[in-house]
Design a protein around this motif. Structure first.
Motif, PDB file in Angstrom:
ATOM      1  N   MET A 126     -32.615-100.500 -24.761  1.00  0.00           N
ATOM      2  CA  MET A 126     -32.331 -99.481 -23.747  1.00  0.00           C
ATOM      3  C   MET A 126     -33.561 -99.278 -22.871  1.00  0.00           C
ATOM      4  N   ARG A 127     -33.364 -99.247 -21.568  1.00  0.00           N
ATOM      5  CA  ARG A 127     -34.451 -98.989 -20.624  1.00  0.00           C
ATOM      6  C   ARG A 127     -34.357 -97.526 -20.193  1.00  0.00           C
ATOM      7  N   VAL A 128     -35.391 -96.748 -20.493  1.00  0.00           N
ATOM      8  CA  VAL A 128     -35.398 -95.318 -20.197  1.00  0.00           C
ATOM      9  C   VAL A 128     -36.509 -95.016 -19.205  1.00  0.00           C
ATOM     10  N   VAL A 129     -36.160 -94.327 -18.133  1.00  0.00           N
ATOM     11  CA  VAL A 129     -37.125 -93.902 -17.120  1.00  0.00           C
ATOM     12  C   VAL A 129     -37.400 -92.419 -17.335  1.00  0.00           C
ATOM     13  N   VAL A 130     -38.646 -92.063 -17.606  1.00  0.00           N
ATOM     14  CA  VAL A 130     -39.048 -90.674 -17.800  1.00  0.00           C
ATOM     15  C   VAL A 130     -39.753 -90.205 -16.549  1.00  0.00           C
ATOM     16  N   VAL A 131     -39.232 -89.161 -15.947  1.00  0.00           N
ATOM     17  CA  VAL A 131     -39.800 -88.630 -14.699  1.00  0.00           C
ATOM     18  C   VAL A 131     -40.701 -87.450 -15.051  1.00  0.00           C
ATOM     19  N   GLY A 132     -42.005 -87.616 -14.876  1.00  0.00           N
ATOM     20  CA  GLY A 132     -42.972 -86.578 -15.210  1.00  0.00           C
ATOM     21  C   GLY A 132     -43.872 -87.041 -16.340  1.00  0.00           C
ATOM     22  N   ALA A 133     -45.167 -87.181 -16.058  1.00  0.00           N
ATOM     23  CA  ALA A 133     -46.125 -87.670 -17.059  1.00  0.00           C
ATOM     24  C   ALA A 133     -47.038 -86.566 -17.541  1.00  0.00           C
ATOM     25  N   GLY A 134     -46.532 -85.315 -17.581  1.00  0.00           N
ATOM     26  CA  GLY A 134     -47.235 -84.252 -18.267  1.00  0.00           C
ATOM     27  C   GLY A 134     -47.037 -84.407 -19.761  1.00  0.00           C
ATOM     28  N   ILE A 135     -47.409 -83.389 -20.518  1.00  0.00           N
ATOM     29  CA  ILE A 135     -47.377 -83.550 -21.965  1.00  0.00           C
ATOM     30  C   ILE A 135     -45.963 -83.683 -22.513  1.00  0.00           C
ATOM     31  N   VAL A 136     -44.967 -83.038 -21.891  1.00  0.00           N
ATOM     32  CA  VAL A 136     -43.591 -83.182 -22.370  1.00  0.00           C
ATOM     33  C   VAL A 136     -43.076 -84.586 -22.079  1.00  0.00           C
ATOM     34  N   GLY A 137     -43.326 -85.083 -20.865  1.00  0.00           N
ATOM     35  CA  GLY A 137     -42.920 -86.442 -20.534  1.00  0.00           C
ATOM     36  C   GLY A 137     -43.619 -87.465 -21.400  1.00  0.00           C
ATOM     37  N   ALA A 138     -44.908 -87.253 -21.656  1.00  0.00           N
ATOM     38  CA  ALA A 138     -45.664 -88.171 -22.506  1.00  0.00           C
ATOM     39  C   ALA A 138     -45.108 -88.168 -23.934  1.00  0.00           C
ATOM     40  N   ALA A 139     -44.740 -86.982 -24.432  1.00  0.00           N
ATOM     41  CA  ALA A 139     -44.168 -86.893 -25.783  1.00  0.00           C
ATOM     42  C   ALA A 139     -42.833 -87.621 -25.860  1.00  0.00           C
ATOM     43  N   CYS A 140     -42.003 -87.468 -24.825  1.00  0.00           N
ATOM     44  CA  CYS A 140     -40.718 -88.174 -24.784  1.00  0.00           C
ATOM     45  C   CYS A 140     -40.948 -89.682 -24.726  1.00  0.00           C
ATOM     46  N   ALA A 141     -41.870 -90.115 -23.854  1.00  0.00           N
ATOM     47  CA  ALA A 141     -42.161 -91.543 -23.725  1.00  0.00           C
ATOM     48  C   ALA A 141     -42.670 -92.118 -25.039  1.00  0.00           C
ATOM     49  N   ARG A 142     -43.513 -91.374 -25.729  1.00  0.00           N
ATOM     50  CA  ARG A 142     -44.057 -91.818 -27.014  1.00  0.00           C
ATOM     51  C   ARG A 142     -42.948 -92.063 -28.030  1.00  0.00           C
ATOM     52  N   GLU A 143     -42.072 -91.073 -28.193  1.00  0.00           N
ATOM     53  CA  GLU A 143     -41.011 -91.205 -29.182  1.00  0.00           C
ATOM     54  C   GLU A 143     -40.040 -92.324 -28.824  1.00  0.00           C
ATOM     55  N   LEU A 144     -39.709 -92.425 -27.553  1.00  0.00           N
ATOM     56  CA  LEU A 144     -38.751 -93.444 -27.122  1.00  0.00           C
ATOM     57  C   LEU A 144     -39.331 -94.843 -27.259  1.00  0.00           C
ATOM     58  N   ALA A 145     -40.597 -95.023 -26.865  1.00  0.00           N
ATOM     59  CA  ALA A 145     -41.216 -96.340 -26.968  1.00  0.00           C
ATOM     60  C   ALA A 145     -41.365 -96.762 -28.425  1.00  0.00           C
ATOM     61  N   ARG A 146     -41.732 -95.806 -29.282  1.00  0.00           N
ATOM     62  CA  ARG A 146     -41.885 -96.116 -30.703  1.00  0.00           C
ATOM     63  C   ARG A 146     -40.538 -96.395 -31.361  1.00  0.00           C
ATOM     64  N   ALA A 147     -39.450 -95.917 -30.736  1.00  0.00           N
ATOM     65  CA  ALA A 147     -38.106 -96.195 -31.254  1.00  0.00           C
ATOM     66  C   ALA A 147     -37.574 -97.536 -30.769  1.00  0.00           C
ATOM     67  N   GLY A 148     -38.350 -98.228 -29.928  1.00  0.00           N
ATOM     68  CA  GLY A 148     -37.951 -99.551 -29.465  1.00  0.00           C
ATOM     69  C   GLY A 148     -37.379 -99.595 -28.068  1.00  0.00           C
ATOM     70  N   CYS A 149     -37.369 -98.458 -27.357  1.00  0.00           N
ATOM     71  CA  CYS A 149     -36.865 -98.456 -25.992  1.00  0.00           C
ATOM     72  C   CYS A 149     -37.906 -99.034 -25.031  1.00  0.00           C
ATOM     73  N   GLU A 150     -37.415 -99.618 -23.950  1.00  0.00           N
ATOM     74  CA  GLU A 150     -38.278-100.023 -22.845  1.00  0.00           C
ATOM     75  C   GLU A 150     -38.464 -98.793 -21.962  1.00  0.00           C
ATOM     76  N   VAL A 151     -39.687 -98.304 -21.860  1.00  0.00           N
ATOM     77  CA  VAL A 151     -39.938 -97.017 -21.212  1.00  0.00           C
ATOM     78  C   VAL A 151     -40.799 -97.191 -19.972  1.00  0.00           C
ATOM     79  N   VAL A 152     -40.341 -96.585 -18.877  1.00  0.00           N
ATOM     80  CA  VAL A 152     -41.123 -96.502 -17.651  1.00  0.00           C
ATOM     81  C   VAL A 152     -41.364 -95.023 -17.372  1.00  0.00           C
ATOM     82  N   LEU A 153     -42.618 -94.641 -17.225  1.00  0.00           N
ATOM     83  CA  LEU A 153     -42.996 -93.247 -17.024  1.00  0.00           C
ATOM     84  C   LEU A 153     -43.477 -93.080 -15.587  1.00  0.00           C
ATOM     85  N   LEU A 154     -42.813 -92.204 -14.819  1.00  0.00           N
ATOM     86  CA  LEU A 154     -43.142 -91.988 -13.414  1.00  0.00           C
ATOM     87  C   LEU A 154     -43.761 -90.615 -13.215  1.00  0.00           C
ATOM     88  N   ASP A 155     -44.730 -90.515 -12.322  1.00  0.00           N
ATOM     89  CA  ASP A 155     -45.274 -89.209 -11.980  1.00  0.00           C
ATOM     90  C   ASP A 155     -45.640 -89.175 -10.500  1.00  0.00           C
TER      91      ASP A 155
END
Length: 398
Positions: free
Chosen positions: A1-30
């Motif tokens: 799954m490719r997940v785009v996270v909009v916002g690289a503050g601490i909440v976005g970073a936490a979401c990106a961390r969990e999703l990437a560690r779960a095996g998702c392809e993560v793109v973080l935008l800010d």
């Protein structure tokens, strides 16, 4: 799954961390820089003491349980590094301090309310111990003697906000996430009624799912995508003293802080919140006011913050304030975070609305988002945080 996270503050970073560690392809935008907006202008609170029994307290308890684990994992991995390089998410940058909190009442009415509040929290599993005069003086020798009640919360903690966000972001990048800064979301691309990409100032970014973690800007981002949610900026300020000898040993705040957090008033609300940092400075807060994205920091607000802080710690009267900073927090009218899938636009998810609690609640929020997106059962019930509730979802045309 490719997940785009909009916002690289601490909440976005936490979401990106969990999703990437779960095996998702993560793109973080800010739109700006990572952790450069709301996160960089916070105090680093990780609190259970200010939340009444209910969904937000459950999220706070989950996050408080997760934080030490999150901090330990990068440290353990960096210790096994063979090329001599320091991992960008090494735990020391977060300045974790499980100092505990003390809530102080200074009136008879405040004491009664504090005791009632603490009793309700204890029924929800929070450790909240009333201190007598001798215990309070031993814990905080410089605190005013003009108090009527005090409750100790050993689970309250503190981190350095930008450092903690750096840790989470470094962990996400190590797991394969990609960060793109200077990238503002401007609109949606839809196919079959589903969100399949977002248009940005730096081109179109496609994905299978999109997480709106834009903090105070989440309302604008959601509106640009055609599924607006009622998230507004609420501004707060903090004063920072020059480094001091050990003066404040816990996070100490006046019992009226809880009322200020829950207030819907648009005018300025101030309450005394006093704590030290690892560098020896003392942080004085806090204020809340709804002024849109106005950057001005009126001296009158600083004066009100200082005056209330001095009621708790009179000895700070002669201490210089070397700087002040302010920032915007994501305010939601019903005072609950917004976490989950938006039924109006399949593919769109939200992780926002934490107001001043985003630092503390970030890791629990990231866990819930990743669990829901990956088809797992979250550790707490996510239903109360739904973005589809009537107090949050804005009907088209209103």
């Amino acid at each position: 799954m490719r997940v785009v996270v909009v916002g690289a503050g601490i909440v976005g970073a936490a979401c990106a961390r969990e999703l990437a560690r779960a095996g998702c392809e993560v793109v973080l935008l800010d739109r700006g820089g990572a952790a450069a907006a709301t996160t960089a202008h916070g105090e680093g609170n990780i609190l259970v003491s200010d939340k009444e029994p209910g969904p937000e307290l459950a999220l706070a308890q989950l996050s408080r349980e997760l934080w030490p684990r999150v901090l330990a994992e990068p440290r353990a991995r960096s210790a096994t590094t063979t090329d001599g390089r320091r991992h960008p998410g090494e735990a020391g940058v977060a300045e974790w301090d499980a100092k505990g909190g003390i809530v102080v009442a200074t009136t008879a009415a405040g004491a009664a309310a504090l005791r009632e509040f603490a009793a309700a929290q204890r029924s929800a599993g929070v450790t909240a111990t009333e201190l007598d005069d001798a215990e309070l003086h031993a814990a905080e020798p410089h605190l005013t003697r003009g108090h009527t009640a005090a409750v100790h919360y050993p689970d309250d903690a503190q981190v350095q906000p930008a450092g903690a966000a750096t840790l989470l972001l470094g962990d996400a990048l190590a797991a394969g996430a990609v960060l793109r800064t200077g990238c503002t979301v401007t609109g949606p691309v839809r196919a079959g009624g589903r969100l399949t990409a977002v248009r940005t100032s730096d081109g179109t970014v496609a994905g299978d799912a999109f997480v709106n973690a834009a903090g105070p800007w989440a309302g604008a981002v959601s509106a640009s995508l055609g599924a607006p949610i009622d998230v507004r900026p609420r501004r707060g300020e903090v004063l920072v003293t020059t480094p001091q000898p050990p003066t404040v040993f816990h996070k100490v705040y006046d019992a009226d802080y809880v009322g200020a957090v829950a207030s819907d008033e648009t005018a300025v609300q101030t309450s005394a919140v006093v704590e030290s940092t690892r560098g020896g400075t003392v942080l004085l807060g806090s204020s809340r006011r709804q002024v849109g994205f106005a950057e001005a920091m009126p001296v009158a607000v600083w004066s009100a913050i200082a005056a209330k802080a001095l009621r708790l710690f009179p000895g700070l009267a002669g201490v210089p304030v070397m700087r002040a900073y302010g920032g915007f927090r994501p305010f939601v009218p019903d005072h609950l975070p917004v976490i989950g899938a938006d039924e109006r636009l399949p593919g769109l998810w939200h992780a926002t609305g934490h107001e001043g609690a985003g630092i503390g609640l970030s890791v629990g929020t990231g866990r819930i988002v990743a669990d829901l997106l990956c088809g797992r059962t979250p550790p707490i019930d996510p239903a109360p945080f739904s973005p589809n509730r009537s107090t949050v979802a804005i009907e088209e045309g209103t």
